[in-house]
Design an enzyme around this catalytic site. Structure first.
Site, PDB file in Angstrom:
ATOM      1  N   LEU A 150      -9.341  -7.663 -13.378  1.00  0.00           N
ATOM      2  CA  LEU A 150     -10.747  -7.254 -13.346  1.00  0.00           C
ATOM      3  C   LEU A 150     -11.363  -7.547 -14.718  1.00  0.00           C
ATOM      4  O   LEU A 150     -10.722  -7.320 -15.748  1.00  0.00           O
ATOM      5  CB  LEU A 150     -10.841  -5.769 -12.992  1.00  0.00           C
ATOM      6  N   GLU A 206       7.001   5.969  -8.799  1.00  0.00           N
ATOM      7  CA  GLU A 206       5.575   5.598  -8.821  1.00  0.00           C
ATOM      8  C   GLU A 206       4.759   6.553  -7.952  1.00  0.00           C
ATOM      9  O   GLU A 206       3.666   6.978  -8.314  1.00  0.00           O
ATOM     10  CB  GLU A 206       5.384   4.170  -8.288  1.00  0.00           C
ATOM     11  N   ASP A 229      -2.715  -4.410 -18.648  1.00  0.00           N
ATOM     12  CA  ASP A 229      -1.753  -3.301 -18.598  1.00  0.00           C
ATOM     13  C   ASP A 229      -1.704  -2.530 -19.916  1.00  0.00           C
ATOM     14  O   ASP A 229      -0.664  -1.999 -20.298  1.00  0.00           O
ATOM     15  CB  ASP A 229      -0.351  -3.827 -18.237  1.00  0.00           C
ATOM     16  N   MET A 259      -3.883  -7.127  -6.882  1.00  0.00           N
ATOM     17  CA  MET A 259      -3.287  -8.251  -7.605  1.00  0.00           C
ATOM     18  C   MET A 259      -4.304  -9.202  -8.218  1.00  0.00           C
ATOM     19  O   MET A 259      -4.058 -10.400  -8.319  1.00  0.00           O
ATOM     20  CB  MET A 259      -2.329  -9.022  -6.672  1.00  0.00           C
ATOM     21  N   ARG A 260      -5.449  -8.678  -8.635  1.00  0.00           N
ATOM     22  CA  ARG A 260      -6.416  -9.523  -9.326  1.00  0.00           C
ATOM     23  C   ARG A 260      -6.846  -8.853 -10.612  1.00  0.00           C
ATOM     24  O   ARG A 260      -6.986  -7.631 -10.649  1.00  0.00           O
ATOM     25  CB  ARG A 260      -7.651  -9.776  -8.455  1.00  0.00           C
ATOM     26  N   ARG A 297     -15.717 -15.296  -9.867  1.00  0.00           N
ATOM     27  CA  ARG A 297     -15.098 -13.987 -10.105  1.00  0.00           C
ATOM     28  C   ARG A 297     -16.178 -12.904 -10.229  1.00  0.00           C
ATOM     29  O   ARG A 297     -16.050 -11.819  -9.677  1.00  0.00           O
ATOM     30  CB  ARG A 297     -14.272 -14.045 -11.391  1.00  0.00           C
ATOM     31  N   GLY A 324       0.782  -1.238   0.000  1.00  0.00           N
ATOM     32  CA  GLY A 324       0.000   0.000   0.000  1.00  0.00           C
ATOM     33  C   GLY A 324       0.810   1.281   0.000  1.00  0.00           C
ATOM     34  O   GLY A 324       0.296   2.331   0.415  1.00  0.00           O
ATOM     35  N   SER A 325       2.043   1.241  -0.496  1.00  0.00           N
ATOM     36  CA  SER A 325       2.828   2.492  -0.469  1.00  0.00           C
ATOM     37  C   SER A 325       2.295   3.514  -1.477  1.00  0.00           C
ATOM     38  O   SER A 325       2.372   4.721  -1.236  1.00  0.00           O
ATOM     39  CB  SER A 325       4.318   2.213  -0.704  1.00  0.00           C
ATOM     40  N   HIS A 327       1.797   0.541 -13.037  1.00  0.00           N
ATOM     41  CA  HIS A 327       2.567  -0.645 -13.393  1.00  0.00           C
ATOM     42  C   HIS A 327       4.053  -0.280 -13.359  1.00  0.00           C
ATOM     43  O   HIS A 327       4.444   0.767 -13.877  1.00  0.00           O
ATOM     44  CB  HIS A 327       2.158  -1.130 -14.787  1.00  0.00           C
TER      45      HIS A 327
HETATM   46  C1  GRF Z   1       3.818  -1.387  -7.317  1.00  0.00           C
HETATM   47  O1  GRF Z   1       5.107  -1.702  -7.795  1.00  0.00           O
HETATM   48  C2  GRF Z   1       2.861  -1.195  -8.465  1.00  0.00           C
HETATM   49  O2  GRF Z   1       3.458  -0.641  -9.592  1.00  0.00           O
HETATM   50  C3  GRF Z   1       2.411  -2.597  -8.744  1.00  0.00           C
HETATM   51  O3  GRF Z   1       2.306  -3.202  -7.475  1.00  0.00           O
HETATM   52  C4  GRF Z   1       3.185  -2.544  -6.573  1.00  0.00           C
HETATM   53  C5  GRF Z   1       2.341  -2.073  -5.425  1.00  0.00           C
HETATM   54  O4  GRF Z   1       3.108  -1.488  -4.412  1.00  0.00           O
HETATM   55  N1  GRF Z   1       1.178  -2.608  -9.491  1.00  0.00           N
HETATM   56  P1  GRF Z   1       2.396  -0.793  -3.175  1.00  0.00           P
HETATM   57  O5  GRF Z   1       1.449  -1.844  -2.597  1.00  0.00           O
HETATM   58  O6  GRF Z   1       1.659   0.409  -3.675  1.00  0.00           O
HETATM   59  O7  GRF Z   1       3.491  -0.447  -2.222  1.00  0.00           O
END
Ligand code: GRF
Length: 210
Positions: free
Chosen positions: A94, A175, A146, A91-92, A66, A13-14, A110
């Protein structure tokens, strides 16, 4: 009225934290209406709770399909009154019908310069390919993996001694800026999607004289 964001995450969640910090600093005119995770153990969810934000855990394993899982997520986004859905390490995949329901309002980040290295382990893919520059992409989500129109990209050098982790850390710094920048574009409404291109600005400019 500030635009309302729903954040979907599965892990650390950064990016979510960077978005919330930017809002708190007054650098992004938006509010986080809801943070949703499919994983109860996601560190980002705990962080959201600490920040006093509304959260929802919607574990995919508890749904028969799903479609049923996505329906629960979509309904909770709609109940929250969110205008924009930001995928931040969600991580799923959609489905097309989910994307259609929030058409043009779903963003993803991404960790590569798309269209290079879509899918998982983008940083390891970049190293394996031997590229000298990589980075991150924030894009509108369409039904392709993506593959939607690009809002913002930021580049970083790839060093000879990089590992996937050191490269990922360098990209992650970018990011956090890129996501805020992309959301600023979206909340401003000052952009047009022309084919695959997102053209930013132009509002307020005078119409060409004939
Ligand atoms: C990031 O590298 C983002 O680009 C990818 O998943 C990672 C998530 O990182 N889709 P965080 O959970 O936001 O720290």
């Amino acid at each position: 009225m500030p635009k309302r964001l729903a954040i979907l995450l599965s892990g650390r969640g950064s990016n979510f934290a960077a978005i919330h910090d930017a809002i708190l600093r007054g650098e992004l005119d938006a509010e986080i209406a809801l943070v949703i995770s499919n994983r109860a153990s996601a560190a980002g969810l705990e962080d959201a709770e600490r920040r006093g934000l509304a959260t929802a855990v919607i574990p995919h394993r508890e749904f028969p399909s799903r479609e049923a899982h996505e329906e629960a997520i979509a309904a909770s986004i709609e109940r929250s009154g969110s205008d924009i859905v930001a995928l931040a390490g969600y991580m799923r995949l959609l489905s097309a019908s989910f994307i259609e329901r929030f058409s043009g309002r779903v963003l993803n980040i991404h960790p590569s310069l798309l269209p290079a290295f879509p899918g998982t382990d983008a940083q390891a893919q970049a190293l394996a390919h031997g590229v000298k520059v990589s980075g991150c992409t924030v894009h509108l989500v369409d039904a392709t993996l993506d593959g939607g129109p690009i809002l913002v990209q930021r580049a970083v050098p790839v060093r000879d001694d990089d590992t996937p982790d050191t490269l990922a850390a360098r990209i992650l710094v970018e990011e956090h800026h890129a996501y805020v920048e992309a959301l600023r574009i979206i909340v401003s409404g000052d952009y047009r999607v022309v084919g695959r291109r997102v053209v930013v600005g132009g509002r307020g400019s005078s119409a060409p004289r004939s």
